[in-house]
Design a protein around this motif. Structure first.
Motif, PDB file in Angstrom:
ATOM      1  N   ASP A 144      -6.041 -15.463 -19.342  1.00  0.00           N
ATOM      2  CA  ASP A 144      -6.426 -16.539 -20.251  1.00  0.00           C
ATOM      3  C   ASP A 144      -5.645 -16.436 -21.549  1.00  0.00           C
ATOM      4  OD1 ASP A 144      -7.644 -18.789 -21.203  1.00  0.00           O
ATOM      5  OD2 ASP A 144      -9.513 -17.783 -21.762  1.00  0.00           O
ATOM      6  N   SER A 145      -4.308 -16.586 -21.405  1.00  0.00           N
ATOM      7  CA  SER A 145      -3.378 -16.516 -22.536  1.00  0.00           C
ATOM      8  C   SER A 145      -3.448 -15.160 -23.235  1.00  0.00           C
ATOM      9  CB  SER A 145      -3.640 -17.632 -23.554  1.00  0.00           C
ATOM     10  OG  SER A 145      -3.623 -18.893 -22.934  1.00  0.00           O
ATOM     11  N   TYR A 146      -3.692 -14.113 -22.484  1.00  0.00           N
ATOM     12  CA  TYR A 146      -3.768 -12.742 -22.971  1.00  0.00           C
ATOM     13  C   TYR A 146      -4.877 -12.546 -23.999  1.00  0.00           C
ATOM     14  CZ  TYR A 146       0.521 -11.779 -20.458  1.00  0.00           C
ATOM     15  OH  TYR A 146       1.453 -11.608 -19.482  1.00  0.00           O
ATOM     16  N   THR A 147      -5.949 -13.334 -23.817  1.00  0.00           N
ATOM     17  CA  THR A 147      -7.137 -13.117 -24.661  1.00  0.00           C
ATOM     18  C   THR A 147      -8.119 -12.173 -23.986  1.00  0.00           C
ATOM     19  OG1 THR A 147      -8.253 -15.048 -23.702  1.00  0.00           O
ATOM     20  CG2 THR A 147      -6.885 -15.400 -25.683  1.00  0.00           C
ATOM     21  N   GLY A 148      -8.039 -12.045 -22.641  1.00  0.00           N
ATOM     22  CA  GLY A 148      -8.952 -11.189 -21.904  1.00  0.00           C
ATOM     23  C   GLY A 148     -10.306 -11.796 -21.663  1.00  0.00           C
ATOM     24  N   ASN A 149     -10.452 -13.094 -21.943  1.00  0.00           N
ATOM     25  CA  ASN A 149     -11.743 -13.743 -21.711  1.00  0.00           C
ATOM     26  C   ASN A 149     -11.961 -13.947 -20.203  1.00  0.00           C
ATOM     27  OD1 ASN A 149     -12.245 -14.010 -24.499  1.00  0.00           O
ATOM     28  ND2 ASN A 149     -11.043 -15.911 -24.570  1.00  0.00           N
ATOM     29  N   PRO A 150     -13.137 -13.581 -19.711  1.00  0.00           N
ATOM     30  CA  PRO A 150     -13.404 -13.787 -18.285  1.00  0.00           C
ATOM     31  C   PRO A 150     -13.536 -15.267 -17.970  1.00  0.00           C
ATOM     32  CG  PRO A 150     -15.392 -13.028 -19.399  1.00  0.00           C
ATOM     33  CD  PRO A 150     -14.287 -12.971 -20.412  1.00  0.00           C
ATOM     34  N   SER A 151     -12.767 -15.726 -17.013  1.00  0.00           N
ATOM     35  CA  SER A 151     -12.816 -17.129 -16.619  1.00  0.00           C
ATOM     36  C   SER A 151     -13.139 -17.234 -15.139  1.00  0.00           C
ATOM     37  CB  SER A 151     -11.476 -17.804 -16.910  1.00  0.00           C
ATOM     38  OG  SER A 151     -10.456 -17.185 -16.134  1.00  0.00           O
ATOM     39  N   ASP A 152     -13.448 -18.437 -14.703  1.00  0.00           N
ATOM     40  CA  ASP A 152     -13.725 -18.639 -13.279  1.00  0.00           C
ATOM     41  C   ASP A 152     -12.504 -18.321 -12.422  1.00  0.00           C
ATOM     42  OD1 ASP A 152     -16.270 -19.402 -13.932  1.00  0.00           O
ATOM     43  OD2 ASP A 152     -15.834 -21.560 -13.907  1.00  0.00           O
ATOM     44  N   ASP A 153     -11.339 -18.692 -12.938  1.00  0.00           N
ATOM     45  CA  ASP A 153     -10.116 -18.402 -12.195  1.00  0.00           C
ATOM     46  C   ASP A 153      -9.896 -16.900 -12.045  1.00  0.00           C
ATOM     47  OD1 ASP A 153      -9.639 -21.043 -11.865  1.00  0.00           O
ATOM     48  OD2 ASP A 153      -8.056 -21.209 -13.380  1.00  0.00           O
ATOM     49  N   TYR A 154     -10.270 -16.146 -13.070  1.00  0.00           N
ATOM     50  CA  TYR A 154     -10.092 -14.693 -12.985  1.00  0.00           C
ATOM     51  C   TYR A 154     -10.916 -14.122 -11.833  1.00  0.00           C
ATOM     52  CZ  TYR A 154     -10.504  -9.749 -14.110  1.00  0.00           C
ATOM     53  OH  TYR A 154     -10.488  -8.386 -14.034  1.00  0.00           O
ATOM     54  N   TYR A 155     -12.193 -14.478 -11.775  1.00  0.00           N
ATOM     55  CA  TYR A 155     -13.055 -13.934 -10.719  1.00  0.00           C
ATOM     56  C   TYR A 155     -12.643 -14.427  -9.337  1.00  0.00           C
ATOM     57  CZ  TYR A 155     -16.133 -12.319 -14.455  1.00  0.00           C
ATOM     58  OH  TYR A 155     -16.630 -11.685 -15.552  1.00  0.00           O
ATOM     59  N   LEU A 156     -11.995 -15.582  -9.276  1.00  0.00           N
ATOM     60  CA  LEU A 156     -11.638 -16.149  -7.977  1.00  0.00           C
ATOM     61  C   LEU A 156     -10.306 -15.636  -7.464  1.00  0.00           C
ATOM     62  CD1 LEU A 156     -12.779 -18.178  -5.945  1.00  0.00           C
ATOM     63  CD2 LEU A 156     -11.485 -19.973  -7.107  1.00  0.00           C
ATOM     64  N   TYR A 157      -9.351 -15.418  -8.377  1.00  0.00           N
ATOM     65  CA  TYR A 157      -7.986 -15.097  -7.933  1.00  0.00           C
ATOM     66  C   TYR A 157      -7.505 -13.701  -8.319  1.00  0.00           C
ATOM     67  CZ  TYR A 157      -7.705 -20.134  -7.202  1.00  0.00           C
ATOM     68  OH  TYR A 157      -7.930 -21.415  -6.786  1.00  0.00           O
ATOM     69  N   ASN A 158      -8.287 -12.960  -9.090  1.00  0.00           N
ATOM     70  CA  ASN A 158      -7.820 -11.658  -9.559  1.00  0.00           C
ATOM     71  C   ASN A 158      -7.508 -10.708  -8.399  1.00  0.00           C
ATOM     72  OD1 ASN A 158      -7.394  -9.554 -11.626  1.00  0.00           O
ATOM     73  ND2 ASN A 158      -9.271  -8.662 -10.734  1.00  0.00           N
ATOM     74  N   ASN A 159      -8.305 -10.748  -7.327  1.00  0.00           N
ATOM     75  CA  ASN A 159      -8.090  -9.849  -6.196  1.00  0.00           C
ATOM     76  C   ASN A 159      -7.102 -10.403  -5.172  1.00  0.00           C
ATOM     77  OD1 ASN A 159      -9.901  -7.897  -7.119  1.00  0.00           O
ATOM     78  ND2 ASN A 159     -11.650  -9.006  -6.241  1.00  0.00           N
ATOM     79  N   LEU A 160      -6.506 -11.570  -5.455  1.00  0.00           N
ATOM     80  CA  LEU A 160      -5.547 -12.157  -4.529  1.00  0.00           C
ATOM     81  C   LEU A 160      -4.100 -12.014  -4.993  1.00  0.00           C
ATOM     82  CD1 LEU A 160      -7.439 -15.476  -3.634  1.00  0.00           C
ATOM     83  CD2 LEU A 160      -7.370 -13.341  -2.325  1.00  0.00           C
TER      84      LEU A 160
END
Length: 1146
Positions: free
Chosen positions: A811-827
């Motif tokens: 998220d622009s290197y803010t480190g804020n947890p987003s829906d995309d993070y939880y969905l695609y982080n492990n892919l």
């Protein structure tokens, strides 16, 4: 004048003519030396034709038909000579071997060697080396590479260190019979049960689950909708008095925070807003926290669950809810603890089988010595088998199926003991030159009989050993070795037991206890003789007077049947005779050879019985065709057990489960299949293998980026028909396919960022795929607060797509947890590149200019992991394989090594396929081996073929019972189908052998002899196996219980087909004379090959009826004989000789 049929085969060897034409002196000696038959019930063996008596007229000493030669006994075996000459030495040597096995077993156990690698907690039904498994494991290990860059989050809620994670969940199920589980009274009862569980001592202090807070969480249940837990979503969710039950539950289905939550506690198909609320069950989850303060936290959680949680649950069930509500519970730790204890308890049922076999064998043998050492040999063979299995072959798995082998070997081992001992007793009717000759004769006969039965059973087990599944394979190998070892122990040890008993133990017993026993027997014998003499005189007098004749000793009563044996003819005098032969005393034998034989050989019966059995077999074959693979999870406990009911409710009773119930498919690049070459596949221990990554993978080229984007577009826009064929799930709200392909989400994010950045990012800049070096450099240089100058990157750096991906997921290197993070982080995985990867300016824990190590696409499907069957799942698997292969052909070389996988789903489908193939393979191999074995055993093609047909019908009926019983083709059913041929062949093969060895050339005579000599033996063998298996019905483990039913069903069906179907087939199609004989065929071939230029002249013998019936299997054809001279009888004394003259007069 007698009927001509009476004189068929008058001149054939071993005919009754020869037995009647005996010198008076021989006959007198024979009469005096008549041996008392001590034959008792036999398990599986009977020898036809053992009705001769000892003495000069015995088969050993009297002239043989035609050539006058005496019978020549075979040279005794060297082993038998040693046993006969040195019985004590042979016995102690054989016993020493058995004791050595016991000592070795005990020594290894006490030294700490894992000799019995018991594993009852898991059932490793996994195809380890299949691609579905190695690809799945490869994707699971995608993050195990060195230099892994973990994307940090700022502001995300983290669990507490202690008790912040779930260590175990106790799932408690509540059920009522009247479908009002959500009534006020029942909800108050559930609340009281939850409060008692929550207030268990030490729970809130040490073991409760706290999550991200500091307070213990209450059990997750339907009551949380009434106590204000979800009050932030709606004020309706506070109703402590349960005054608005319908409104609260209906509201829960419409609120985003509760609509998924409530599905965990309502049964499938229930509509909470229909105004009825007819539901019979619900549940709550009692969570235990982890990690605990201190060490051994898992052991402490298990101890707390067993010592505190389980007793309280049972107290609530037995007292608070008794008569009001049923309560069942299950948890991983409780299940693992209790299943080991239950399996050990069920193993004790083998003691019941042991006692049954011991008592039955004692009755059979009438000797404690024989019985004790026979059982001792069986148990020792089990220990020796385990030493071979564990130490020689190196297997490290002993599971539920291996326990079943204990019950199997008790029945099989007892039958082998019966065979050898009964054969020994039957050889007592013949005079041998020495004990060694007798033991050798017994040894040859028993070895042949037990070899056939052991070979068929062992083969059936070893077929299961070909399975790639560890539990099935190891069970087949262990049981096959066990049958073979038991066979060897029977042949090597039991002869020493018999010889020592015959020469030393029994004489000593007779000397000590003999006088008392003989006195009792003499009194009983005298009483029986007096009664028989009185009845015989009365019957004879009545018969003769009724026919107008006076009773006379010189007028013996003649047999009415033309196929009466010579033994019967010689003993039909007026002299009262004690029934010394077992066949003359046992009512079952008399019924089989008379009443049952007469019934089965009637013309109507021989037509109706085959039709009935063929009709029944046709029905069961149709039923067997309906057999389907079992798609449900493996059931360890019986359905009547607490864990059996709880397990079924867990998987199939509710709308949702805390476990992931729907399968997901992954399309992956950058990882390799797991290398499992270093794994020990002879152990149930989980082996992770060695992970690997594709060094040729590079998604940064324009061609690779375009290929990934095109694939994502295809998946997201595919037709409804194609999506349904691939079982892709649709979102319940948006109706879009649930496909996590990063390209669309990534482009949407960067477009929004560029458009909303104002003057920070140049207008018209595009970071869409494909990302190139020019746009990425402009993008980096425009944000100096994040990136250093793009000129600091190496000239050969090409990972510009990774720069955009890192910017997006952080998220622009803010480190804020987003829906995309939880969905695609492990892919999407990133790797640090030494000298290239740099930290961002705004954070010391964030990086850019890394390497994309792997890429994955996740597709959620509608395939339920717990219900997916092989027929439904395999086509879906093949479609996904086809889709992936098609897309890989379109991609550049750097993307060619991708594959699709699914966590356990595809492998489970392959497991079901393997079970089905193993079952079919077992039946086919069993039947194909049964035919040659039966032909070689009986030395007759016709008999072997009819026996194989009967076994095939038995097999079809047993398999047809499986779907009728409500079972499907699971693990145990596959094992049963592999073994059905081996278990059903025994009874048919012994009847077939009795038919083949009968001296008479006539079909009906052979059928009668078959029933008389082997009927009771077959029945006794069935009783031992049936009785041993019946104790498995008391088992609480599903495998043992179901296997007990299977064995009992197989024995019952096999017994019916053996006595009725096979007897009828033999009475209709059974061969006569040399028909189908391999020996006769071999002699014919030999005569054709060796006598081309010679003519064999022979004088035909005067016969009546079918001349082909003058020979029989295994005996040389009788030499030609001249017509009988009746003057030979003139000098004979009266008595039996006059009777023979009367029978021979034309």
């Amino acid at each position: 004048m007698e009927s001509p049929d009476f004189f068929i085969n008058l001149e054939s060897k071993q005919s009754f003519t020869e037995k009647c034409l005996i010198e008076p002196e021989q006959r007198k000696t024979k009469k005096k030396g008549k041996l008392k038959n001590i034959k008792k019930t036999s398990s599986k063996v009977g020898v036809a034709g053992y009705k001769e008596s000892k003495g000069k007229g015995s088969p050993e000493n009297r002239p043989q038909s035609g050539n006058g030669k005496k019978k020549v006994h075979k040279k005794p075996l060297l082993y038998c000579r040693f046993i006969s000459n040195y019985p004590w030495c042979a016995f102690f040597l054989a016993s020493s071997f058995h004791l050595t096995v016991i000592i070795a077993t005990v020594s290894l156990v006490f030294t700490g060697y894992d000799l019995f690698p018991i594993e009852f907690k898991t059932m490793p039904l996994i195809l380890y080396e299949d691609n579905t498994r190695t690809q799945d494991l490869g994707w699971r290990s995608k993050d195990e590479y060195s230099g892994k860059l973990w994307r940090s989050l700022i502001g995300a809620t983290q669990p507490s260190y202690y008790n912040g994670f779930v260590g175990d969940i106790v799932e408690v199920f509540l059920e009522v019979p009247n479908y009002d589980i959500f009534s006020r009274e029942n909800l108050e009862l559930i609340r009281e049960a939850e409060e008692r569980m929550f207030n268990i001592r030490f729970y809130q202090v040490f073991f409760c689950y706290v999550g991200s807070g500091s307070e213990c969480h209450k059990p997750s249940s339907i009551l949380r909708l009434f106590d204000g837990t979800f009050n932030d979503s709606s004020a309706t969710f506070y109703d402590p008095t349960f005054s608005n039950i319908h409104g609260v539950l209906c509201e829960a289905t419409s609120q985003n925070a509760t609509k998924d939550y409530v599905k965990y506690f309502i049964e499938q198909g229930l509509d909470l807003c229909d105004g009825v609320l007819r539901s019979s069950k619900t549940r709550f989850f009692y969570k235990l926290g982890w990690p605990l303060r201190g060490s051994n936290d898992k052991d402490r959680i298990e101890t707390f669950s067993v010592s505190s949680v389980k007793p309280e649950l049972e107290n609530i069930r037995d007292h608070l809810m008794s008569g009001k509500m049923s309560l069942y519970y299950i948890s991983t730790l409780l299940f693992d603890h209790d299943v080991v204890i239950q399996a050990l308890k069920d193993m004790l049922l083998a003691v019941g089988s042991f006692l049954f076999i011991f008592i039955f064998m004692w009755i059979q043998t009438a000797s404690f010595w024989i019985t004790f050492l026979g059982i001792f040999s069986i148990l020792t063979s089990f220990l020796l088998t385990n030493l071979i299995y564990r130490c020689v072959l190196g297997y490290e798995y002993f599971g539920f199926f291996h326990v079943i082998s204990m019950f199997i070997i008790l029945g099989i081992g007892a039958d082998d003991v019966f065979i050898f001992y009964d054969t020994w007793r039957l050889t007592g009717h013949t005079i041998y030159p020495s004990k060694a000759h007798r033991l050798s004769d017994c040894y040859r006969k028993a070895a042949k009989t037990t070899f056939v039965t052991s070979l068929t059973t062992m083969t059936a087990f070893l077929v299961s050993g070909l399975s790639p599944l560890l539990p099935v394979c190891t069970f087949g190998i262990f049981s096959g070795i066990l049958v073979f070892v038991n066979y060897l122990c029977d042949l090597l040890y039991f002869p020493t037991v018999i010889m020592l008993y015959s020469q030393k133990v029994k004489p000593l017993f007779d000397k000590v206890c003999g006088p008392c026993v003989k006195t009792c027997k003499r009194k009983k014998s005298n009483k029986n003789v007096t009664n028989e003499a009185h009845n015989l005189d009365h019957n004879k007098t009545s018969s003769d007077m009724g026919n107008g004749h006076l009773p006379s000793k010189s007028s013996p009563k003649r047999p009415t049947s033309s196929n009466s044996s010579c033994f019967d003819i010689q003993n039909t005098t007026m002299t009262p005779r004690t029934k010394t032969h077992f066949e003359d005393r046992n009512r079952i034998v008399l019924f089989l050879k008379n009443g049952f034989y007469d019934f089965m050989t009637r013309r109507a019966v021989r037509v109706i019985v085959p039709l009935l059995f063929l009709a029944a077999s046709s029905f069961f074959i149709w039923s067997a065709s309906k057999l389907e693979p079992d798609s449900q999870q493996l059931q360890i406990y019986r359905s009547s057990h607490n864990y059996g009911k709880a397990s079924r409710m867990h998987y199939y009773g509710f709308e949702r489960s805390f476990q992931e119930e729907y399968a997901s498919v992954y399309l992956t690049w950058g990882v390799k299949r797991k290398d499992l070459s270093s794994c020990n596949f002879k152990s149930a221990t989980f082996c992770d293998g060695e992970a690997g990554w594709d060094d040729t993978f590079n998604p940064n080229t324009p061609e690779a980026q375009e290929a990934l984007k095109n694939l994502c577009n295809r998946l997201e826009t595919m037709s409804a028909e194609e999506a349904d064929s691939l079982k892709i799930k649709r979102n319940a709200i948006t109706e879009k396919l649930e496909i996590s392909c990063f390209t669309t989400a990534y482009e949407s994010y960067v477009e929004n960022k560029i458009s909303s950045s104002g003057a920070v990012l140049p207008t018209g800049l595009s970071m869409n795929i494909p990302v190139n070096a020019g746009n990425a450099s402009i993008f980096m240089d425009a944000q100096p607060s994040i990136y250093y100058s793009s000129s600091t990157l190496p000239a050969d750096f090409d990972g510009y797509m990774g720069i955009g991906v890192s910017y997006w997921l952080s998220d622009s290197y803010t480190g804020n947890p987003s829906d995309d993070y939880y969905l695609y982080n492990n892919l999407l995985g990133e790797q640090n590149i030494d000298g290239t990867t740099q930290r961002t300016r705004n954070s010391a824990n964030m990086y850019y200019a890394s390497k994309l190590k792997y890429v994955g696409i996740r597709i959620n499907t509608t395939m339920n992991t717990y219900k997916l069957g092989y027929p439904e799942g395999k086509p879906v698997y093949q479609r996904w394989e086809s889709l992936m292969s098609e897309e890989l052909r379109k991609m550049p070389d750097t993307m060619k090594n991708g594959f699709q996988c699914s966590t356990n789903t595809w492998n489970w489908i392959k497991v079901q396929e393997s079970l089905a193939d193993s079952a079919v393979q077992g039946v086919i191999v069993g039947l194909c081996l049964a035919l040659p074995i039966l032909i070689l055993t009986t030395l007759n093609v016709v008999i072997g073929f009819l026996a194989t047909v009967t076994i095939g019908l038995v097999t079809s009926c047993v398999i047809g019972i499986i779907p009728l019983a409500g079972w499907k083709l699971g693990v145990l059913e596959s094992l049963n189908m592999c073994m059905v041929v081996g278990l059903s062949v025994d009874y048919v093969v012994h009847l077939a052998e009795a038919y083949a060895t009968c001296p008479s050339p006539h079909r009906m005579d052979r059928v009668r002899t078959m029933l008389e000599s082997m009927g009771l033996s077959v029945l006794s063998g069935a009783i031992t196996t049936f009785g041993a298996a019946s104790f498995m019905l008391f088992s609480q483990i599903q495998f043992q219980y179901q296997f007990g039913i299977f064995v009992m069903s197989t024995i019952s069906i096999s017994l019916l087909f053996s006595f009725f179907a096979f007897t009828t087939f033999m009475s209709i199609f059974g061969p006569q004379g040399d028909t189908g004989s391999l020996i006769a065929f071999g002699k014919w071939i030999k005569s054709k090959c060796c006598s081309k230029n010679e003519e064999i002249s022979s004088t035909p013998s005067p016969t009546f009826g079918d001349q082909r019936a003058t020979t029989f299997i295994g005996i040389d054809p009788a030499p030609a004989a001249a017509p009988i001279d009746m003057s030979f009888l003139r000098g004979q004394s009266r008595g039996n000789s006059s009777h023979c003259s009367e029978r021979l007069r034309l």
